[in-house]
Scaffold this active site. Structure first.
Site, mmCIF file in Angstrom:
data_model
loop_
_atom_site.group_PDB
_atom_site.id
_atom_site.type_symbol
_atom_site.label_atom_id
_atom_site.label_comp_id
_atom_site.label_asym_id
_atom_site.label_seq_id
_atom_site.Cartn_x
_atom_site.Cartn_y
_atom_site.Cartn_z
ATOM 1 C CG HIS A 185 -1.973 -1.045 1.188
ATOM 2 N ND1 HIS A 185 -1.750 -2.303 1.676
ATOM 3 C CD2 HIS A 185 -3.240 -1.025 0.715
ATOM 4 C CE1 HIS A 185 -2.850 -3.035 1.510
ATOM 5 N NE2 HIS A 185 -3.765 -2.277 0.938
ATOM 6 C CG ASP A 255 -3.365 -5.677 -4.960
ATOM 7 O OD1 ASP A 255 -4.505 -5.232 -4.712
ATOM 8 O OD2 ASP A 255 -2.578 -6.052 -4.073
#
Length: 339
Positions: A185, A255
């Site tokens: 992230h 992703d």
């Protein structure tokens, strides 16, 4: 009806804005994804899901969510019970293989009951990553265990539970996120393990479950395969490892492109993802300008990607006749999920 484009998009809030409606109608994403910011009460969720599908003119447009259990669970009480993390299922499995496997199936079957109640038809589960000691906690208890066998058996049970309930499973994060020492992230991790070790440990669950309909990539560099590019934008990883070594010929989605592990602007990210061999570009955070950038370089879903997408949808058209009350009671004999 506009041709579906090779992307899955989120939205900003609990209902679609006029700009979002216009954008989705023009760009026609193949699917959508919901996050906690999109979740309010029952009718609101149903209305949002219906509005998304209405924009693209497809009643079967898949709507995804991350509903794993533990800390990654978008639907919470009273919309759905709090479920244990995968690591708790793994602990049960280590004590009693049959009990752990059954509990994993039951929990996934309950997810299917929970999700279909709101019109949500795809769950980004099972997590097939096999963590090593010292790796980033971004996976942590989301994994079924630190040995491939546990991950294979419990991941298979979870996928079968979802499919029995008419929900599309998405295994993640192919070809394996368990060695990452950074949270994708926020930054891009590099894994320096040998190809042999990756084959024995990290790739094993994905290879065993390569028949599943969908998978999500890992934003991870595997230096033994491609020193420069993370799997999501690496033609070497996708073709040589995911397609050939692992043998996965299902629908491959990236992703989230809004994660910091991927550098560059959003048009460039989308183009690189598709050029590498992913079938779908995922964008989750609902930021309109970013979605527009993704759409500007995203192509129509065609060829093998279209075939994979059509095949994946067949997994959400069949449901068993399981009794929800009985399933919940049986699961409660293993875990006391909150009401």
């Amino acid at each position: 009806m506009t041709e579906s484009k090779s992307m899955i998009l989120g939205c900003a809030g609990k209902s679609l804005t006029r700009d979002e409606i216009r954008f989705y109608r023009n760009e026609c994403p193949w699917g959508f994804i919901l996050f906690a910011r999109n979740i309010g009460e029952t009718e609101q969720i149903r209305d949002l899901v219906a509005a998304m599908r209405d924009c693209v003119g497809r009643a079967d447009a898949p709507v995804f969510i991350d509903q794993e259990g533990g800390r990654v669970q978008r639907l919470r009480p009273p919309l759905a019970p709090n479920y244990p993390a995968a690591g708790a299922l793994g602990a049960l499995w280590r004590d009693d293989h049959d009990a752990g496997t059954r509990a994993a199936w039951l929990m996934a079957r309950l997810h299917a009951f929970d999700l279909l109640r709101y019109g949500i038809t795809a769950d980004c589960l099972p997590v097939l990553d096999v963590p090593i000691e010292g790796a980033s906690d971004v996976i942590g208890a989301r994994a079924y265990g630190k040995e491939p066998r546990a991950v294979i058996e419990l991941g298979r049970a979870a996928a079968e539970g979802l499919m029995a309930g008419g929900v599309l499973p998405v295994m993640k994060h192919i070809p394996g996120h368990g060695r990452a020492f950074a949270d994708t992230h926020f930054e891009l991790p590099t894994v320096d393990a040998s190809i042999g070790e990756l084959q024995r440990h990290d790739f094993a669950p994905f290879r065993e479950l390569n028949h599943l309909p969908m998978a999500m990539t890992a934003h991870v560099v595997y230096s033994a395969i491609d020193r420069k590019n993370p799997a999501t934008i690496s033609g070497k990883v996708i073709e040589k490892i995911i397609r050939d070594e692992i043998g996965f010929d299902g629908l491959l989605m990236s992703d989230d492109t809004s994660m910091k592990a991927l550098s560059g602007d959003f048009p460039s990210k989308a183009a690189a993802i598709l050029a590498a061999g992913c079938d779908l570009v995922l964008h989750c955070n609902g930021v309109f300008e970013e979605m527009a950038g993704i759409a500007s370089r995203t192509t129509g879903l065609e060829g093998k990607s279209f075939e994979r997408a059509e095949r994946a949808l067949t997994y959400i058209r069949n449901r068993d006749v399981a009794d929800e009350t009985e399933i919940r009671a049986e699961f409660a004999s293993y875990f006391d999920a909150a009401a």
